[in-house]
Write an enzyme that holds these catalytic residues in place. Sequence first.
Site, PDB file in Angstrom:
ATOM      1  N   ASP A  31      30.356  19.572  23.418  1.00  0.00           N
ATOM      2  CA  ASP A  31      30.501  20.779  24.243  1.00  0.00           C
ATOM      3  C   ASP A  31      29.201  20.967  25.022  1.00  0.00           C
ATOM      4  O   ASP A  31      28.115  20.731  24.486  1.00  0.00           O
ATOM      5  CB  ASP A  31      30.744  21.990  23.324  1.00  0.00           C
ATOM      6  CG  ASP A  31      31.331  23.182  24.060  1.00  0.00           C
ATOM      7  OD1 ASP A  31      32.422  23.647  23.669  1.00  0.00           O
ATOM      8  OD2 ASP A  31      30.697  23.675  25.017  1.00  0.00           O
ATOM      9  N   GLY A  36      31.171  27.742  26.008  1.00  0.00           N
ATOM     10  CA  GLY A  36      31.232  27.864  24.546  1.00  0.00           C
ATOM     11  C   GLY A  36      29.952  28.430  23.952  1.00  0.00           C
ATOM     12  O   GLY A  36      28.968  28.693  24.660  1.00  0.00           O
ATOM     13  N   TYR A 141      43.875  25.999  39.062  1.00  0.00           N
ATOM     14  CA  TYR A 141      43.771  25.768  37.613  1.00  0.00           C
ATOM     15  C   TYR A 141      45.015  25.006  37.120  1.00  0.00           C
ATOM     16  O   TYR A 141      44.903  23.946  36.499  1.00  0.00           O
ATOM     17  CB  TYR A 141      43.618  27.107  36.882  1.00  0.00           C
ATOM     18  CG  TYR A 141      43.847  27.008  35.403  1.00  0.00           C
ATOM     19  CD1 TYR A 141      43.088  26.134  34.630  1.00  0.00           C
ATOM     20  CD2 TYR A 141      44.837  27.765  34.770  1.00  0.00           C
ATOM     21  CE1 TYR A 141      43.308  26.029  33.267  1.00  0.00           C
ATOM     22  CE2 TYR A 141      45.057  27.669  33.415  1.00  0.00           C
ATOM     23  CZ  TYR A 141      44.294  26.790  32.662  1.00  0.00           C
ATOM     24  OH  TYR A 141      44.526  26.675  31.319  1.00  0.00           O
ATOM     25  N   ARG A 276      46.277  40.328  41.059  1.00  0.00           N
ATOM     26  CA  ARG A 276      45.237  39.289  41.033  1.00  0.00           C
ATOM     27  C   ARG A 276      45.846  38.023  41.640  1.00  0.00           C
ATOM     28  O   ARG A 276      46.906  37.580  41.182  1.00  0.00           O
ATOM     29  CB  ARG A 276      44.830  39.057  39.571  1.00  0.00           C
ATOM     30  CG  ARG A 276      43.658  38.133  39.387  1.00  0.00           C
ATOM     31  CD  ARG A 276      43.196  38.099  37.935  1.00  0.00           C
ATOM     32  NE  ARG A 276      44.150  37.427  37.068  1.00  0.00           N
ATOM     33  CZ  ARG A 276      43.971  37.225  35.761  1.00  0.00           C
ATOM     34  NH1 ARG A 276      42.876  37.679  35.175  1.00  0.00           N
ATOM     35  NH2 ARG A 276      44.868  36.607  35.049  1.00  0.00           N
TER      36      ARG A 276
HETATM   37  N1  UDP Z   1      45.376  41.347  33.376  1.00  0.00           N
HETATM   38  C1  UDP Z   1      45.183  42.690  33.656  1.00  0.00           C
HETATM   39  N2  UDP Z   1      43.946  43.246  33.415  1.00  0.00           N
HETATM   40  C2  UDP Z   1      42.906  42.529  32.881  1.00  0.00           C
HETATM   41  C3  UDP Z   1      43.125  41.173  32.584  1.00  0.00           C
HETATM   42  C4  UDP Z   1      44.360  40.611  32.843  1.00  0.00           C
HETATM   43  O1  UDP Z   1      46.094  43.370  34.144  1.00  0.00           O
HETATM   44  O2  UDP Z   1      41.823  43.091  32.661  1.00  0.00           O
HETATM   45  C5  UDP Z   1      46.702  40.758  33.582  1.00  0.00           C
HETATM   46  C6  UDP Z   1      46.702  39.498  34.433  1.00  0.00           C
HETATM   47  O3  UDP Z   1      46.806  39.812  35.790  1.00  0.00           O
HETATM   48  C7  UDP Z   1      47.916  38.760  33.866  1.00  0.00           C
HETATM   49  C8  UDP Z   1      47.940  39.153  32.395  1.00  0.00           C
HETATM   50  O4  UDP Z   1      47.175  40.357  32.314  1.00  0.00           O
HETATM   51  O5  UDP Z   1      49.084  39.231  34.471  1.00  0.00           O
HETATM   52  C9  UDP Z   1      47.333  38.111  31.485  1.00  0.00           C
HETATM   53  O6  UDP Z   1      46.100  37.734  32.030  1.00  0.00           O
HETATM   54  P1  UDP Z   1      45.037  36.861  31.258  1.00  0.00           P
HETATM   55  O7  UDP Z   1      43.837  36.731  32.144  1.00  0.00           O
HETATM   56  O8  UDP Z   1      44.798  37.440  29.888  1.00  0.00           O
HETATM   57  O9  UDP Z   1      45.749  35.470  31.017  1.00  0.00           O
HETATM   58  P2  UDP Z   1      46.439  34.439  32.069  1.00  0.00           P
HETATM   59  O10 UDP Z   1      47.903  34.768  32.029  1.00  0.00           O
HETATM   60  O11 UDP Z   1      45.816  34.619  33.410  1.00  0.00           O
HETATM   61  O12 UDP Z   1      46.136  33.105  31.482  1.00  0.00           O
END
Ligand code: UDP
Length: 323
Positions: A31, A36, A141, A276
């Site tokens: 790592d 990490g 990603y 987002r």
């Molecule tokens: N999300 C949110 N507020 C936050 C972080 C995430 O509303 O502070 C939403 C994000 O837009 C997604 C879901 O929660 O719809 C899960 O996001 P996360 O980043 O936990 O995981 P991802 O699905 O992106 O891997």
Amino acid sequence: MNILVTGGAGYIGSVCVEELLNAGHQVTVFDNLTEGHRSAVDARAKFVQGCLSDVAAVKKTVDNAKAEAILHFAANALVGESMTNPAKYFRNNVASGLNLVDAAVACGVKKFVFSSTCATYGPPDQVPMTEDLPQRPINPYGESKLMFEKILLWYRQIHGLEFVAFRYFNAAGASGKFGEHHRIETHLIPNVLKVALGQVAQCEIYGTDYPTPDGTCIRDYIPIRDLAQAHILGLAPGKTGFYNLGNGDGYSVRQVIETCEQITGKRIPAVEKPRRPGDPPRLVAAANKAIRELGWQPQFPKLDDIVATAWAWHKQHPNGYSN
Ligand code: UDP
């Protein structure tokens, strides 16, 4: 087995290392500690600090570990960041990862286990999502992970490298020892729990106009310990291919916040923000293939239990792995 774990100081890697050691394997962690934490590496594992971009260091580590299997967790994994810095994702997740599969082939590694993601599918035509759905990622990603999946298919065909690729849905919760701490936290559950800890005044909801019952995104939260168990099952000889790892239950952002309120007993104010970029509205797994072919048996599927393990860890480690 002698197992090399890249990214073993990260959230998912740290719990998998713990479970591998509990199952009697010998583990070397590789790592670079950019994401990490050294103290997230189980004391029973050997630790090598290094970067996947360093071809010689990667080869030497695989050799020295006498690795029979490699579990490859090391990656950048933030949807939002990948939408602003795609090069980071293609360079680290694809180009540097290639050094690792090359070393695996050169050193005669028998099994390669890869952390892939449901983000390789993009917005699905149906949920729950099976492994045979078309893969049309909508962020770099997911694209970078899909590219690596394809590399694994070719390496299996041409070099005979047996692989298992797990498409994670939303890893969540904690083991007794290890939990989720990102230096810049973007994930929903830890961000919501920061409010319960009194570290921030409110959490944020990214998007309330999605085509879902309450307008917020739906995700499938899979407990980290169940996720780790699937990796151990995937090590068995002859197991190969792509497997979804999820619960099969979808929860909206608002439902997650409500569950966090119930488990912590605290009021958690939330502010509504715009969407987002890169977030699909709804991602829910069908994980029957892992259950059928690997004998995977998720033990802790309820969201309350997942949040309870996360809350227990965050209460014990309010600053995560920082002093
Ligand atoms: N999300 C949110 N507020 C936050 C972080 C995430 O509303 O502070 C939403 C994000 O837009 C997604 C879901 O929660 O719809 C899960 O996001 P996360 O980043 O936990 O995981 P991802 O699905 O992106 O891997």
